[in-house]
Design a protein around this motif. Sequence first.
Motif, short mmCIF file in Angstrom:
data_model
loop_
_atom_site.label_atom_id
_atom_site.label_comp_id
_atom_site.label_asym_id
_atom_site.label_seq_id
_atom_site.Cartn_x
_atom_site.Cartn_y
_atom_site.Cartn_z
N LEU A 168 -17.60 -23.83 -66.74
CA LEU A 168 -17.28 -23.72 -68.16
C LEU A 168 -18.61 -23.66 -68.90
CD1 LEU A 168 -15.28 -24.32 -70.71
CD2 LEU A 168 -15.77 -26.69 -70.22
N GLY A 169 -18.91 -22.56 -69.60
CA GLY A 169 -20.20 -22.48 -70.25
C GLY A 169 -20.31 -21.40 -71.30
N ALA A 170 -20.26 -20.12 -70.87
CA ALA A 170 -20.55 -19.05 -71.82
C ALA A 170 -20.22 -17.71 -71.19
CB ALA A 170 -22.02 -19.09 -72.22
N VAL A 171 -20.20 -16.68 -72.02
CA VAL A 171 -20.22 -15.30 -71.58
C VAL A 171 -21.52 -14.70 -72.10
CG1 VAL A 171 -19.15 -13.03 -71.76
CG2 VAL A 171 -17.73 -15.06 -71.50
N LEU A 172 -22.30 -14.12 -71.19
CA LEU A 172 -23.64 -13.61 -71.49
C LEU A 172 -23.68 -12.10 -71.27
CD1 LEU A 172 -25.63 -16.30 -69.45
CD2 LEU A 172 -24.80 -16.48 -71.81
N ARG A 173 -24.61 -11.45 -71.95
CA ARG A 173 -24.78 -10.00 -71.81
C ARG A 173 -26.23 -9.67 -71.54
NH1 ARG A 173 -25.50 -5.16 -74.96
NH2 ARG A 173 -23.96 -3.54 -74.43
N SER A 174 -26.45 -8.76 -70.59
CA SER A 174 -27.79 -8.27 -70.29
C SER A 174 -27.84 -6.77 -70.55
CB SER A 174 -28.16 -8.55 -68.83
OG SER A 174 -29.40 -7.95 -68.51
N GLU A 175 -28.95 -6.29 -71.10
CA GLU A 175 -29.15 -4.87 -71.31
C GLU A 175 -30.27 -4.31 -70.44
OE1 GLU A 175 -29.77 -4.25 -75.47
OE2 GLU A 175 -27.67 -4.68 -75.99
N ASP A 176 -30.77 -5.12 -69.49
CA ASP A 176 -31.86 -4.67 -68.63
C ASP A 176 -31.62 -5.04 -67.16
OD1 ASP A 176 -32.18 -7.40 -68.75
OD2 ASP A 176 -34.10 -7.34 -69.84
N GLY A 177 -30.36 -4.92 -66.75
CA GLY A 177 -30.04 -5.14 -65.35
C GLY A 177 -30.16 -6.57 -64.89
N GLY A 178 -29.99 -7.53 -65.81
CA GLY A 178 -30.01 -8.93 -65.44
C GLY A 178 -31.37 -9.60 -65.51
N ARG A 179 -32.36 -8.91 -66.06
CA ARG A 179 -33.70 -9.51 -66.16
C ARG A 179 -33.87 -10.36 -67.41
NH1 ARG A 179 -33.82 -5.07 -63.19
NH2 ARG A 179 -35.14 -5.02 -61.32
N SER A 180 -32.96 -10.23 -68.34
CA SER A 180 -32.89 -11.13 -69.49
C SER A 180 -31.44 -11.17 -69.95
CB SER A 180 -33.80 -10.67 -70.63
OG SER A 180 -33.36 -9.42 -71.17
N TRP A 181 -31.10 -12.26 -70.68
CA TRP A 181 -29.71 -12.47 -71.08
C TRP A 181 -29.62 -12.95 -72.52
CZ3 TRP A 181 -25.78 -11.09 -67.90
CH2 TRP A 181 -26.11 -10.86 -66.55
N SER A 182 -28.53 -12.56 -73.14
CA SER A 182 -28.23 -13.05 -74.49
C SER A 182 -27.80 -14.50 -74.42
CB SER A 182 -27.11 -12.21 -75.10
OG SER A 182 -25.87 -12.50 -74.43
N SER A 183 -27.64 -15.11 -75.58
CA SER A 183 -26.92 -16.38 -75.65
C SER A 183 -25.43 -16.08 -75.59
CB SER A 183 -27.28 -17.11 -76.94
OG SER A 183 -27.00 -16.30 -78.07
N HIS A 184 -24.59 -17.11 -75.70
CA HIS A 184 -23.15 -16.91 -75.63
C HIS A 184 -22.69 -15.91 -76.68
CE1 HIS A 184 -18.89 -17.65 -75.24
NE2 HIS A 184 -18.82 -18.01 -76.50
N LEU A 185 -21.84 -14.98 -76.27
CA LEU A 185 -21.35 -13.94 -77.16
C LEU A 185 -20.22 -14.48 -78.03
CD1 LEU A 185 -21.28 -11.17 -74.43
CD2 LEU A 185 -22.96 -11.40 -76.27
N ARG A 186 -20.45 -14.46 -79.32
CA ARG A 186 -19.49 -15.03 -80.26
C ARG A 186 -18.13 -14.36 -80.12
NH1 ARG A 186 -20.40 -15.74 -86.81
NH2 ARG A 186 -18.48 -16.93 -87.21
N GLY A 187 -17.10 -15.18 -80.06
CA GLY A 187 -15.73 -14.69 -79.92
C GLY A 187 -15.24 -14.65 -78.50
N ALA A 188 -16.15 -14.61 -77.52
CA ALA A 188 -15.75 -14.67 -76.11
C ALA A 188 -15.37 -16.11 -75.75
CB ALA A 188 -16.87 -14.17 -75.22
#
Length: 339
Positions: free
Chosen positions: A155-175
């Motif tokens: 239980l934690g978050a849903v994250l998004r990467s735009e560089d193949g997993g080399r960096s990640w967003s914080s939790h995506l609001r609404g997810a």
Amino acid sequence: MTSPIFLSNDWTGVTRAEQKAGEWHISNALEEAAVQCLAVDPHHPGRVYAGTRTHGLLRSENGGADWEPAGLEGVPVKSLAVDPTRPGVLYAGAKPVSLYASYDDTGTWQELPAMRKARRWWWFSPAELPEMTPYVQAITVSPGNPDVILAGIELGAVLRSEDGGRSWSSHLRGALRDCHSLKFHATDPDWAYEGGGSGAGVAVSRDGGRTWKQPKAGIGKKYGWMVAADPVEPDTWYLSASDMPNLLRAEFVPPAHNDGDARAHIYRSSGGGPWEKLSGGLPDPLDYMPYALVTDPQQSGHLYAGLANGEVWHTADFGDRWERLPFKLGGIHRDMVIL
């Protein structure tokens, strides 16, 4: 036409169902491996992967009949995603929260350390007693841009990467923070879907996972689990869900996990409309949770549901009518794949 092969896992090994000469044959494998997840490789017919708690990653080249090591020995693999556009690229989510990638189809892996750095101290998994260590529950890769990856933590978050997993967003609001399933649409990169145990129990994105909404009309607030979407119509999608636990009645375990009294249903949303509870031959309610929902990438309208008691149900008309297939896959408590 070749009959499909069904594979499922129930936290121990893999159960396999194959039709030969008009009869279904059931077999079991990897019973000592503690299989946690399964994934089909769309680039190699017959190839399927099994992530395990005790044996790393295993691979079969013949539809689950035989298995061989494929790396990550000693790593508890909790989720898998095959890149839909780049053959040989595979991601594995693990416990504790970590992410590994293989790019060469040879079983060589490297950890992408940004996932560990994204972890927050308060993430935990109520399903992993007594230590409650969080893990990557779901991974999905965009069919339009292989650098875009979504990862869900239970239980934690849903994250998004735009560089193949080399960096990640914080939790995506609404997810949903309690992520149970997370999928991009098979061909439309704008659509992504989530089922989970927090919020409304279900969430959807129309912009490639950047922003999310929780559609409640027709369903209210549920304990969601698996999502699936029609391969042709991305706005036709499905959710398996049960009731939220009633703490006032000292109901601490979600009903979904009570085999024989799951109080579960399968729901459909079409064209942006409200959720519809599907019946058409299905038990109402389902006493065993439909942990698995699988669409057929070659046939619009087809959906398979795998229940905790091993039953497999099929519809060919978007869920209006259902039939139970004449075999059982042991207990389906995580994944079911079809080859």
